[in-house]
Motif scaffolding. Structure first.
Motif, mmCIF file in Angstrom:
data_model
loop_
_atom_site.group_PDB
_atom_site.id
_atom_site.type_symbol
_atom_site.label_atom_id
_atom_site.label_comp_id
_atom_site.label_asym_id
_atom_site.label_seq_id
_atom_site.Cartn_x
_atom_site.Cartn_y
_atom_site.Cartn_z
ATOM 1 N N PHE A 212 -28.359 46.044 54.588
ATOM 2 C CA PHE A 212 -28.334 44.919 53.639
ATOM 3 C C PHE A 212 -27.573 45.385 52.401
ATOM 4 O O PHE A 212 -27.912 46.405 51.811
ATOM 5 C CB PHE A 212 -29.773 44.531 53.287
ATOM 6 N N SER A 213 -26.529 44.653 52.016
ATOM 7 C CA SER A 213 -25.581 45.157 51.011
ATOM 8 C C SER A 213 -25.604 44.389 49.697
ATOM 9 O O SER A 213 -24.645 44.445 48.925
ATOM 10 C CB SER A 213 -24.165 45.154 51.601
ATOM 11 N N ALA A 214 -26.708 43.685 49.424
ATOM 12 C CA ALA A 214 -26.863 42.961 48.153
ATOM 13 C C ALA A 214 -27.978 43.624 47.347
ATOM 14 O O ALA A 214 -29.145 43.261 47.484
ATOM 15 C CB ALA A 214 -27.175 41.488 48.405
ATOM 16 N N PRO A 215 -27.646 44.624 46.494
ATOM 17 C CA PRO A 215 -28.692 45.316 45.733
ATOM 18 C C PRO A 215 -29.294 44.413 44.656
ATOM 19 O O PRO A 215 -28.641 43.502 44.154
ATOM 20 C CB PRO A 215 -27.945 46.494 45.111
ATOM 21 N N ASN A 216 -30.547 44.696 44.300
ATOM 22 C CA ASN A 216 -31.313 43.857 43.365
ATOM 23 C C ASN A 216 -31.079 42.386 43.696
ATOM 24 O O ASN A 216 -30.692 41.574 42.857
ATOM 25 C CB ASN A 216 -30.953 44.135 41.906
ATOM 26 N N TYR A 217 -31.354 42.069 44.934
ATOM 27 C CA TYR A 217 -31.113 40.738 45.517
ATOM 28 C C TYR A 217 -31.678 39.643 44.614
ATOM 29 O O TYR A 217 -32.831 39.709 44.183
ATOM 30 C CB TYR A 217 -31.784 40.714 46.891
ATOM 31 N N CYS A 218 -30.844 38.660 44.334
ATOM 32 C CA CYS A 218 -31.229 37.529 43.482
ATOM 33 C C CYS A 218 -31.707 37.980 42.100
ATOM 34 O O CYS A 218 -32.506 37.293 41.450
ATOM 35 C CB CYS A 218 -32.296 36.667 44.150
ATOM 36 N N ASP A 219 -31.227 39.129 41.654
ATOM 37 C CA ASP A 219 -31.574 39.667 40.325
ATOM 38 C C ASP A 219 -33.062 39.918 40.145
ATOM 39 O O ASP A 219 -33.539 40.008 39.015
ATOM 40 C CB ASP A 219 -31.093 38.726 39.204
ATOM 41 N N GLN A 220 -33.819 40.035 41.247
ATOM 42 C CA GLN A 220 -35.257 40.233 41.047
ATOM 43 C C GLN A 220 -35.928 41.172 42.033
ATOM 44 O O GLN A 220 -37.049 41.619 41.776
ATOM 45 C CB GLN A 220 -35.984 38.880 41.082
ATOM 46 N N MET A 221 -35.278 41.509 43.148
ATOM 47 C CA MET A 221 -35.995 42.267 44.183
ATOM 48 C C MET A 221 -36.016 43.771 43.928
ATOM 49 O O MET A 221 -36.825 44.489 44.498
ATOM 50 C CB MET A 221 -35.392 41.990 45.556
ATOM 51 N N GLY A 222 -35.097 44.272 43.100
ATOM 52 C CA GLY A 222 -35.110 45.699 42.772
ATOM 53 C C GLY A 222 -34.696 46.625 43.896
ATOM 54 O O GLY A 222 -34.834 47.839 43.787
ATOM 55 N N ASN A 223 -34.186 46.072 45.004
ATOM 56 C CA ASN A 223 -33.797 46.889 46.168
ATOM 57 C C ASN A 223 -32.444 47.560 45.954
ATOM 58 O O ASN A 223 -31.632 47.122 45.133
ATOM 59 C CB ASN A 223 -33.712 46.001 47.421
ATOM 60 N N LYS A 224 -32.208 48.602 46.699
ATOM 61 C CA LYS A 224 -30.866 49.186 46.775
ATOM 62 C C LYS A 224 -30.046 48.408 47.802
ATOM 63 O O LYS A 224 -30.587 47.669 48.621
ATOM 64 C CB LYS A 224 -30.947 50.651 47.198
ATOM 65 N N GLY A 225 -28.733 48.586 47.753
ATOM 66 C CA GLY A 225 -27.855 48.107 48.815
ATOM 67 C C GLY A 225 -27.428 49.287 49.664
ATOM 68 O O GLY A 225 -27.632 50.448 49.291
ATOM 69 N N ALA A 226 -26.843 48.991 50.834
ATOM 70 C CA ALA A 226 -26.375 50.068 51.704
ATOM 71 C C ALA A 226 -25.191 49.610 52.536
ATOM 72 O O ALA A 226 -24.967 48.403 52.707
ATOM 73 C CB ALA A 226 -27.501 50.546 52.624
ATOM 74 N N PHE A 227 -24.427 50.586 53.024
ATOM 75 C CA PHE A 227 -23.449 50.333 54.086
ATOM 76 C C PHE A 227 -23.488 51.532 55.033
ATOM 77 O O PHE A 227 -24.048 52.586 54.698
ATOM 78 C CB PHE A 227 -22.035 50.066 53.552
ATOM 79 N N ILE A 228 -22.945 51.346 56.232
ATOM 80 C CA ILE A 228 -22.982 52.400 57.256
ATOM 81 C C ILE A 228 -21.553 52.802 57.609
ATOM 82 O O ILE A 228 -20.718 51.938 57.916
ATOM 83 C CB ILE A 228 -23.693 51.924 58.542
ATOM 84 N N ARG A 229 -21.277 54.093 57.563
ATOM 85 C CA ARG A 229 -19.976 54.618 58.014
ATOM 86 C C ARG A 229 -20.149 55.291 59.372
ATOM 87 O O ARG A 229 -21.033 56.138 59.544
ATOM 88 C CB ARG A 229 -19.423 55.626 57.008
ATOM 89 N N PHE A 230 -19.332 54.885 60.315
ATOM 90 C CA PHE A 230 -19.305 55.515 61.646
ATOM 91 C C PHE A 230 -18.020 56.324 61.768
ATOM 92 O O PHE A 230 -16.942 55.854 61.377
ATOM 93 C CB PHE A 230 -19.326 54.454 62.750
ATOM 94 N N GLN A 231 -18.130 57.519 62.316
ATOM 95 C CA GLN A 231 -16.953 58.359 62.553
ATOM 96 C C GLN A 231 -16.768 58.512 64.066
ATOM 97 O O GLN A 231 -17.714 58.888 64.773
ATOM 98 C CB GLN A 231 -17.154 59.742 61.920
ATOM 99 N N ALA A 232 -15.574 58.208 64.550
ATOM 100 C CA ALA A 232 -15.278 58.405 65.967
ATOM 101 C C ALA A 232 -14.926 59.875 66.216
ATOM 102 O O ALA A 232 -14.359 60.522 65.335
ATOM 103 C CB ALA A 232 -14.127 57.492 66.381
ATOM 104 N N PRO A 233 -15.260 60.437 67.391
ATOM 105 C CA PRO A 233 -15.774 59.731 68.572
ATOM 106 C C PRO A 233 -17.305 59.653 68.677
ATOM 107 O O PRO A 233 -17.812 58.900 69.486
ATOM 108 C CB PRO A 233 -15.232 60.579 69.724
ATOM 109 N N ASP A 234 -18.069 60.431 67.854
ATOM 110 C CA ASP A 234 -19.513 60.467 68.132
ATOM 111 C C ASP A 234 -20.229 59.198 67.671
ATOM 112 O O ASP A 234 -21.294 58.860 68.192
ATOM 113 C CB ASP A 234 -20.158 61.727 67.536
ATOM 114 N N MET A 235 -19.663 58.476 66.689
ATOM 115 C CA MET A 235 -20.202 57.183 66.228
ATOM 116 C C MET A 235 -21.642 57.286 65.741
ATOM 117 O O MET A 235 -22.431 56.358 65.886
ATOM 118 C CB MET A 235 -20.087 56.112 67.334
#
Length: 485
Positions: free
Chosen positions: A433-456
């Motif tokens: 989920f990539s929307a940190p502090n969702y709706c300006d109130q949830m206080g959550n972090k955001g994240a993204f995932i990087r995959f490297q080939a070939p092991d993925m």
């Protein structure tokens, strides 16, 4: 101890836990609040307040199906408890079920006729239902509907001499244009509608020819980034690009649905993502989320924002383009990426997903609905959806789907997570989920995932929210929904 004393002790314990739950709720720790309200309910299920409070916490987590169930239980326990009807009405409203919401608000006013706030909200609800009935009456069936996009020729739209914003020279969207456009957006300047039309129409052409399930190949030693919901949080999108680089053929991204709604910079987000798609189709991949739909956009802000910043015509064109978005992606034959989740039946093959006719508004059941709406659950098997649409699926469902399709991992989005991600189902499913502090109130972090080939192997990067101009989330949302926010 006498049985009456034991009973009173249990009731007092339940009340103490409810107070703890209220504290968690007020601290925006809604999952924790639900757990505590559940404990209170287990001790005393005859208290309507506990059920209604848990319903409210479910509403905050967008678990509207569970909210309806809890509010209904509160009403069953105490048919005169106004907040039961009120909370159920709000949950129905958030699901777009205006007629059901109307009945509950009518009951609120019936029980509490001298409450001016309740009367005001009932009138707004009546207006919304009347408008809905009118729209249904004049609606053109999809079979008869002519494409609005096909009627637009952006070449004929003049750009005024005084316009100082980003410009596309000719037919080609360049990196320099996209950078200038993002900088203009950052400074709250608008893009000329000629270029907005060009970006959206060119994106539609590209998306229209894609299958409903897109295969992505990442060559050895190269990487690929998957992002979850952005929900109109443009300044956090810019931060993702600061942290991980701009999209390019060497630095490709997949944005996994829910680009728009709730956040009040949804137009800036969608035009930026579409512009990168036009610049280089393999620099960015886009999947449909449950919020890329007319019904959600009407309620949660995107429709109002587009009308305010561009025009009503663009509302129709975006709706057409959203119907062209693919429903799922497979990376290197191993990683299945989808906005929502898996299915109510076993045996679904990738070929079944590829064969879905997606060029429509999302239906309320079936494979397409489940891809957009479903959620994982911590226990085996399948259960009803906490959202009221789709279903909940367990670890056994995930493992069978992966095994039958020779896949290693499911990546999905669709749910806010405190750390921006969650690994479930014995490591076979990741929510991002990539929307940190969702709706300006949830206080959550955001994240993204990087995959490297070939092991993925998934490498998860988390980040915090960045400041944005003082425009509140839901600023363009349905008037009626804003009353309840």
């Amino acid at each position: 101890m006498a049985s009456a004393d034991i009973a009173n002790s249990v009731l007092a314990q339940a009340e103490e836990i409810k107070l703890q739950a209220n504290e968690s709720f007020n601290a925006n720790k809604f999952s924790q609040a639900i757990d505590l309200y559940t404990q209170a309910i287990e001790l005393n299920g005859k208290n309507a307040v506990y059920w209604a409070n848990r319903a409210f916490a479910h509403i905050k987590l967008e678990e509207y199906g569970s909210a309806v169930q809890d509010a209904s239980k509160a009403i069953e326990v105490d048919p005169k408890y106004v907040k039961g009807y009120y909370r159920r009405g709000v949950a129905y409203l958030a699901m777009g079920k205006l007629k059901e919401a109307l009945k509950d608000f009518q009951q609120v006013v019936k029980v509490n006729p001298n409450n001016p706030d309740a009367v005001k909200k009932l009138k707004e609800c009546e207006r919304a239902v009347m408008k809905l009935k009118f729209e249904e009456a004049i609606a053109v069936h999809d079979v008869e509907r002519r494409s609005v996009a096909d009627s637009i020729d952006f070449h004929t739209i003049e750009v005024e001499p005084q316009y100082s914003g980003a410009r596309i020279e000719g037919e080609v969207v360049t990196l320099d244009f996209v950078k200038k456009m993002m900088d203009d957006f950052k400074n709250q300047k608008c893009l000329h509608k000629r270029y907005a039309y060009q970006i959206v129409l060119q994106t539609r052409e590209m998306l229209h020819v894609l299958p409903s399930l897109v295969d992505i190949t990442v060559s050895d030693n190269n990487h690929f980034t998957v992002c979850g919901d952005v929900h109109g949080q443009f300044y956090d999108l810019l931060n993702i690009f600061e942290l991980n680089g701009l999209p390019s053929d060497e630095n490709p991204y997949l944005f996994n649905g829910d680009f728009v709604d709730r956040g009040s910079f949804s137009l800036e987000v969608i035009l930026t993502l579409f512009a990168f798609k036009c610049m280089s189709p393999t620099a960015i991949y886009l999947a449909r989320g449950n919020h890329e739909s007319k019904s959600m956009n009407k309620i949660y802000g995107f429709e109002g924002e587009v009308k305010s910043k561009l025009s009503e015509t663009f509302v129709e064109i975006f709706a057409e383009v959203f119907c062209c978005l693919p429903l799922a992606h497979v990376i290197n034959g191993k990683v299945f990426v989808v906005h929502g989740g898996l299915f109510s039946v076993d045996g679904v093959k990738l070929s079944d997903i590829r064969a879905i006719d997606r060029f429509c508004e999302p239906p309320e059941e079936g494979l397409m609905c489940e891809l957009l709406w479903s959620d994982p659950q911590p226990y085996p098997g399948r259960g009803p959806s906490k959202r009221g649409v789709g279903l909940s699926f367990g670890v056994d469902v995930t493992k069978r789907f992966l095994q039958e399709n020779n896949l290693d991992l499911v990546v999905r989005s669709h749910e806010v997570k405190d750390e921006g991600y969650e690994i479930e189902h014995d490591g076979k499913l990741i929510t991002v989920f990539s929307a940190p502090n969702y709706c300006d109130q949830m206080g959550n972090k955001g994240a993204f995932i990087r995959f490297q080939a070939p092991d993925m192997k998934p490498n998860i990067v988390t980040f915090s929210a960045v400041p944005h101009p003082d425009v509140k989330p839901m600023a363009y949302a349905n008037n009626f929904l804003r009353l309840f926010s």
